[in-house]
Design an enzyme around this catalytic site. Structure first.
Site: not given
Length: 340
Positions: A160, A188
């Protein structure tokens, strides 16, 4: 030659594992001068595929790769390892909810936590890649407790982080090497909060704040975070939609980045995103595996302190914290444990 590092990759016959093992073997993580023994674990039905991966790694003729072991049981996999990339998990498929993944994976990571406690070195460092990564890491650490300290467990939000850095670079008109200090807060998952309010961009020879470099505050609070997932929050789901497969190549690269920085350290003035056990920083409940900005030195991470959070950031962080607490309690219940 120094004693080789024993590095375990679980799910090594899978998509991410196949992309990951060569990067580790050829020195992208620990350096080309560091000897490596790669231990490849997968389930017994994948034994033949695993052996094929083992053969390919041998055929790469890498000077620092001193051994490749293909195994299908936890004792052989976890014995005396130095680092563990826990990739193997029930795969996320199109339309699958995270709660389905969580229920399927709790058993795997409970068992691997116990195996770490029984067979691994007490200094072993672990990255959990298999989703839901934060909560899987929490469960794994819980069942390894007493042997391996909780701070040796982490979950990967570097994918990410990399996605967010790349988007800032594109919007700023620079290459991604000119972007630093993007932050991923929280899980996440689609609740994560990609934050550029402390990021810097080197543009035209001068370092400026990312908000100024991007020049579009509205985009940073909307499209950057999530527009059908094309940017950061739901990017993985969009890649599955396009490829009909998960984002294996970028996930493997991010896992390598994560462990590389844990091993080598972060440059002065820079921090990276890493999901680690909270110490209560920024009001996050202690023990929750939560993505923070961290600096790393001598193999030890430290949460960056004193960053100012505006009301928008606090609201986003509260949402992802709530999700992680709910996941934690679901996972504990699935293990037959009481809620915390």
């Amino acid at each position: 030659m120094a004693s080789p590092l024993r590095v375990l990759v679980t799910g090594a016959a899978g998509q991410i594992g196949y992309s990951l093992v060569l990067q580790i073997a050829k020195g992208d993580v620990f350096g080309k001068e560091t000897p490596i023994v790669l231990v490849l674990l997968d389930i017994p039905p994948m034994a033949a595929v695993l052996e094929g991966v083992q053969f390919e790694l041998t055929d790469c003729a890498l000077a620092n790769l001193t051994g490749v072991e293909a195994v299908t049981n936890e004792k052989d996999a976890f014995t005396n390892i130095d680092y563990a990339f826990l990739v193997g998990a029930m795969p996320r498929k199109e339309g699958m909810e995270r709660k389905d993944l969580l229920a399927a994976n709790v058993r795997i990571f409970k068992s691997q936590g116990a195996a770490l406690a029984e067979f691994a070195k007490p200094t072993t460092k672990v990255i959990v890649v298999g989703n839901p990564a934060n909560t899987n890491a929490f469960i794994c650490a819980k069942y390894a407790a007493g042997k391996i300290p909780a701070r040796n467990f982490s979950a990967m939000t570097r994918l990410d982080h990399n996605r967010a850095s790349a988007q800032v670079a594109i919007k700023s008109g620079v290459t991604v090497g000119n972007v630093k200090n993007v932050i991923i807060w929280g899980n996440h998952s689609s609740t994560q909060f990609p934050d550029v309010s402390h990021a810097k961009v080197n543009k035209n020879g001068s370092e400026v704040d990312a908000v100024s470099a991007v020049g579009d505050s509205a985009w940073l609070q909307s499209g950057f975070i999530s527009v059908r997932g094309v940017t950061v929050q739901k990017r993985g789901a969009v890649i599955i939609e396009r490829r009909k497969l998960s984002s294996a190549m970028s996930a493997a690269k991010a896992a390598c980045d994560h462990i590389h920085d844990w091993y080598k350290g972060t440059p002065a003035g820079s921090f990276v995103s890493m999901a680690v056990p909270s110490d209560g920083s920024y009001g996050i409940p202690e023990g929750l595996i939560f993505s923070f900005p961290v600096t790393i030195s001598n193999g030890e991470w430290k949460i960056v302190q004193g960053l100012e959070l505006n009301d928008f950031a606090k609201e986003k962080i509260a949402v992802t914290t709530k999700e992680l607490l709910e996941e934690r309690d679901e996972a504990l219940a699935a293990c037959g444990e009481s809620k915390q």
